[in-house]
Design a protein around this motif. Structure first.
Motif, short mmCIF file in Angstrom:
data_model
loop_
_atom_site.label_atom_id
_atom_site.label_comp_id
_atom_site.label_asym_id
_atom_site.label_seq_id
_atom_site.Cartn_x
_atom_site.Cartn_y
_atom_site.Cartn_z
N ILE A 1 38.54 22.93 31.36
CA ILE A 1 38.11 24.23 30.84
C ILE A 1 38.69 25.32 31.74
O ILE A 1 38.53 25.27 32.96
CB ILE A 1 36.57 24.34 30.83
CG1 ILE A 1 35.95 23.23 29.97
CG2 ILE A 1 36.13 25.70 30.33
CD1 ILE A 1 34.43 23.16 30.08
N ASN B 1 29.12 16.47 20.03
CA ASN B 1 29.57 17.45 19.03
C ASN B 1 31.02 17.89 19.23
O ASN B 1 31.49 18.79 18.55
CB ASN B 1 28.66 18.69 19.08
CG ASN B 1 27.22 18.36 18.75
OD1 ASN B 1 26.96 17.58 17.83
ND2 ASN B 1 26.28 18.93 19.49
N GLN C 1 32.20 19.31 21.87
CA GLN C 1 32.29 20.49 22.73
C GLN C 1 32.57 20.06 24.18
O GLN C 1 32.06 19.04 24.65
CB GLN C 1 30.97 21.28 22.69
CG GLN C 1 30.61 21.78 21.31
CD GLN C 1 31.62 22.80 20.78
OE1 GLN C 1 32.04 23.71 21.49
NE2 GLN C 1 32.01 22.62 19.53
N LEU C 2 33.40 20.85 24.87
CA LEU C 2 33.71 20.54 26.26
C LEU C 2 32.55 20.92 27.16
O LEU C 2 32.02 22.03 27.09
CB LEU C 2 34.98 21.28 26.68
CG LEU C 2 36.30 20.77 26.09
CD1 LEU C 2 37.46 21.64 26.55
CD2 LEU C 2 36.54 19.32 26.50
N VAL C 3 32.17 19.98 28.01
CA VAL C 3 31.06 20.17 28.94
C VAL C 3 31.58 19.94 30.36
O VAL C 3 32.23 18.92 30.61
CB VAL C 3 29.91 19.19 28.65
CG1 VAL C 3 28.78 19.36 29.64
CG2 VAL C 3 29.42 19.35 27.21
N LYS D 1 34.06 15.72 26.52
CA LYS D 1 33.53 16.17 25.23
C LYS D 1 32.18 15.51 24.97
O LYS D 1 32.00 14.31 25.19
CB LYS D 1 34.51 15.82 24.11
CG LYS D 1 35.77 16.68 24.13
CD LYS D 1 36.69 16.36 22.96
CE LYS D 1 37.92 17.26 22.97
NZ LYS D 1 38.85 16.94 21.85
N ASP D 2 31.23 16.33 24.50
CA ASP D 2 29.92 15.78 24.15
C ASP D 2 29.94 15.22 22.73
O ASP D 2 31.00 15.14 22.10
CB ASP D 2 28.83 16.85 24.33
CG ASP D 2 29.02 18.05 23.38
OD1 ASP D 2 29.81 17.96 22.43
OD2 ASP D 2 28.35 19.07 23.61
#
Length: 267
Positions: free
Chosen positions: A49, A110, A112-114, A107-108
């Motif tokens: 990120i 969903n 989404q990057l965590v 990625k979680d």
């Protein structure tokens, strides 16, 4: 009488020497290894990120996995690999101490990057990363977290050079990486890299590229009888398969949950 006293003192000194050598053996004996945390081959080892500080220009920073690399590492890319570098393009609306954060992530469920820190094995000695510079007086930091949750900031150096260079920083002994109880090794985590601009440096059109993040670390561990019981994941599996009995009047599955909870807290 005097000889007896001297002999007694000598024996005590020998006992203390043997005891101390067994306690600190892992700090003396070493198995130094070079471990690559990310070399940006495809498929990627880690997602990243890239974010900017308050005065970043709208729509920036931009990032991409760009097909470029340092010739010092790869004159010709190894067959069957797709070497890339993490490219970053940034602009800011004003000069000053602006920054760009480069954070490892996964990625979680969903997609989404965590943010996900990278675990560093062993007792880390140094960190190095290849970065492309363009004679801008920006400097680079690495943020590491120890087992207590304390964040340590290490300065890798400046990007005030031309082309690819290997930026390196040693890990000071003041950062704890082991304890006296079991498990004794408490490895560090890589939280992020941070690139800072300085007040007299242009911020209108900044590019950099990142390749091969590597650590030098000591992975030696003295073997001992029962060492597998110091591995939390192994202990979880062992207790899950054991058919745990709880206190009188409680169900077995509740006892299992309590045992697993205690193991998790011990981590």
């Amino acid at each position: 009488m005097r000889r007896a006293r001297l002999l007694s003192v000598s024996l005590i000194a020998i006992i203390l020497l043997v005891a101390s050598s067994s306690i600190y053996a892992d700090e003396v004996t070493q198995n130094i290894q070079s471990i690559i945390l990310d070399n940006f081959f495809e498929p990627q080892q880690h997602e990243w990120i890239v974010t900017g500080s308050n005065f970043v220009t709208q729509g920036y920073p931009q990032s991409a996995m760009v097909k470029t690399w340092p010739d010092a590492l790869y004159r010709q890319p190894p067959q069957g690999t797709d070497i890339r570098s993490l490219g970053i393009h940034a602009k800011f609306d004003r000069m000053g101490y602006n920054y760009i954060e480069i954070t490892p992530a996964t990625k979680d469920a969903n997609g989404q990057l965590v943010p996900t820190p990278i675990d560093i094995p062993g007792r880390m000695k140094s960190l190095d990363v290849w970065m492309w510079g363009s004679y801008r007086n920006y400097y680079v930091e690495a943020q590491l977290q120890d087992y207590r949750g304390i964040v340590h900031v290490l300065r890798l150096g400046s990007l005030d050079y031309r082309g690819w260079e290997d930026l390196t920083v040693g890990v000071p002994s003041s950062i704890p990486q082991s304890v006296t109880y079991i498990p004794s090794t408490k490895g560090l985590k890589l939280l992020k890299f941070v690139i800072w601009s300085t007040p007299n440096t242009p911020v209108d059109d900044f590019y950099t590229y990142i390749n091969q993040i590597k650590v030098i670390t000591d992975t030696f561990e003295s073997p001992w009888d029962g060492e597998t019981l110091a591995n939390p994941s192994y202990v979880d599996k062992l207790w899950s398969a054991a058919g745990v009995s709880g206190p009188a009047g409680t169900q077995a599955n509740q006892g299992t949950q309590s045992a697993q909870s205690g193991t998790a807290q011990g981590k």
